[in-house]
Design a protein around this motif. Structure first.
Motif, mmCIF file in Angstrom:
data_model
loop_
_atom_site.group_PDB
_atom_site.id
_atom_site.type_symbol
_atom_site.label_atom_id
_atom_site.label_comp_id
_atom_site.label_asym_id
_atom_site.label_seq_id
_atom_site.Cartn_x
_atom_site.Cartn_y
_atom_site.Cartn_z
ATOM 1 N N UNK A 42 0.698 -1.270 -0.028
ATOM 2 C CA UNK A 42 -0.009 -0.103 0.046
ATOM 3 C C UNK A 42 0.879 1.095 0.057
ATOM 4 N N UNK A 43 1.868 1.451 0.890
ATOM 5 C CA UNK A 43 2.830 2.253 0.931
ATOM 6 C C UNK A 43 3.612 2.643 -0.539
ATOM 7 N N UNK A 44 3.992 1.340 -1.218
ATOM 8 C CA UNK A 44 4.777 1.465 -2.316
ATOM 9 C C UNK A 44 3.800 1.919 -3.538
ATOM 10 N N UNK A 45 2.515 1.784 -3.328
ATOM 11 C CA UNK A 45 1.366 1.890 -4.498
ATOM 12 C C UNK A 45 1.460 3.752 -4.342
ATOM 13 N N UNK A 46 1.417 4.148 -3.039
ATOM 14 C CA UNK A 46 1.363 5.569 -2.888
ATOM 15 C C UNK A 46 2.427 6.205 -3.237
ATOM 16 N N UNK A 47 3.849 5.561 -3.321
ATOM 17 C CA UNK A 47 5.004 6.204 -3.562
ATOM 18 C C UNK A 47 5.100 6.023 -5.162
ATOM 19 N N UNK A 48 4.622 4.992 -5.669
ATOM 20 C CA UNK A 48 4.534 5.048 -7.214
ATOM 21 C C UNK A 48 3.691 6.137 -7.683
ATOM 22 N N UNK A 49 2.689 6.402 -6.923
ATOM 23 C CA UNK A 49 1.682 7.498 -7.519
ATOM 24 C C UNK A 49 2.577 8.952 -7.560
ATOM 25 N N UNK A 50 3.161 9.062 -6.445
ATOM 26 C CA UNK A 50 4.130 10.338 -6.042
ATOM 27 C C UNK A 50 5.068 10.349 -7.085
ATOM 28 N N UNK A 51 5.825 9.310 -7.345
ATOM 29 C CA UNK A 51 6.686 9.320 -8.293
ATOM 30 C C UNK A 51 6.273 9.616 -9.758
ATOM 31 N N UNK A 52 5.037 9.184 -10.105
ATOM 32 C CA UNK A 52 4.473 9.619 -11.461
ATOM 33 C C UNK A 52 4.116 10.965 -11.257
ATOM 34 N N UNK A 53 3.724 11.637 -10.584
ATOM 35 C CA UNK A 53 3.218 12.855 -10.576
ATOM 36 C C UNK A 53 4.447 13.743 -10.221
ATOM 37 N N UNK A 54 5.607 13.430 -9.444
ATOM 38 C CA UNK A 54 6.723 14.238 -9.479
ATOM 39 C C UNK A 54 6.577 15.647 -8.972
ATOM 40 N N UNK A 55 7.056 16.527 -9.810
ATOM 41 C CA UNK A 55 6.983 18.016 -9.447
ATOM 42 C C UNK A 55 5.827 18.397 -10.527
ATOM 43 N N UNK A 56 5.142 17.582 -11.200
ATOM 44 C CA UNK A 56 4.046 18.102 -12.026
ATOM 45 C C UNK A 56 2.810 18.408 -11.454
ATOM 46 N N UNK A 57 1.933 18.996 -12.128
ATOM 47 C CA UNK A 57 0.597 19.335 -11.599
ATOM 48 C C UNK A 57 -0.502 18.659 -12.179
ATOM 49 N N UNK A 58 -1.201 17.673 -11.499
ATOM 50 C CA UNK A 58 -2.266 16.645 -12.048
ATOM 51 C C UNK A 58 -3.270 17.661 -12.807
ATOM 52 N N UNK A 59 -3.510 17.152 -13.604
ATOM 53 C CA UNK A 59 -4.828 17.739 -14.562
ATOM 54 C C UNK A 59 -5.990 16.613 -14.744
ATOM 55 N N UNK A 60 -7.102 16.705 -13.902
ATOM 56 C CA UNK A 60 -8.165 15.858 -13.765
ATOM 57 C C UNK A 60 -9.390 16.092 -14.540
#
Length: 187
Positions: free
Chosen positions: A93-111
């Protein structure tokens, strides 16, 4: 203000720790999914540059006051554990959260909102830099296609399973079954 800054650092620190420990792949290794746009219409969420981005878990994030559930995917719960290929337990569960954080990085999600769930959260397809975060989480093996609600990511899940990426490297309880078991034990 200091607390908000600390909340933004948590996913970065977790991701860095996982990368150093050899657990988490680099962002470029998370998914072979090419960049895409948050298409299919819907109300735009997350355009406020002043709103802090916070990872709640592998399929939920907060942008300012907006709580957003990623459409069509189901990631392990933050407290959930899985077994790796050698049978060792790890905090998937923590690794999944970290994976999402890596994907977002310094970017700004557009939803782009697709729906609202029973908790009042926006259910949306989110992108960063044109990359579909929902699809990338499933393709990287850190979320499952939530076919109860959408069949959009079935092929991505099948590919992740075949390649034994993310949770597919070992054994795990499906997130919906994990939640149901926990609800049942609280009664």
């Amino acid at each position: 203000m200091r607390r908000r800054s600390l909340l933004l650092l948590v996913p970065v620190v977790v991701a860095a720790g996982l990368a150093l420990a050899g657990r988490g792949p680099a962002p470029s290794e998370l998914s072979p999914v090419p960049p895409a746009k948050a298409e299919r219409g819907g109300k735009r969420i997350g355009g406020n540059p002043a709103g802090a981005v916070r990872i709640v878990d592998g399929d939920t994030l907060r942008i300012g006051d907006a709580r957003i559930r990623l459409h069509g995917i189901d990631a392990p719960e933050r407290a959930q554990s899985c077994s790796d290929a050698d049978g060792r337990r790890y905090r998937c569960g923590e690794e999944a959260s970290a994976a999402l954080a890596r994907l977002i990085g310094d970017g700004r999600p557009d939803c782009a909102e697709r729906d609202r769930d029973s908790y009042g959260r926006s259910v949306a397809i989110c992108t960063v830099g044109g990359r579909d975060l929902n699809r990338a989480m499933v393709a990287g093996g850190w979320a499952l296609a939530y076919i109860r609600y959408s069949r959009d990511y079935e092929a991505d899940e099948a590919a992740a399973r075949r390649a034994r990426r993310g949770v597919w490297q070992g054994s795990f309880e499906r997130p919906d079954q994990y939640r149901a078991a926990r609800r049942g034990s609280r009664r």
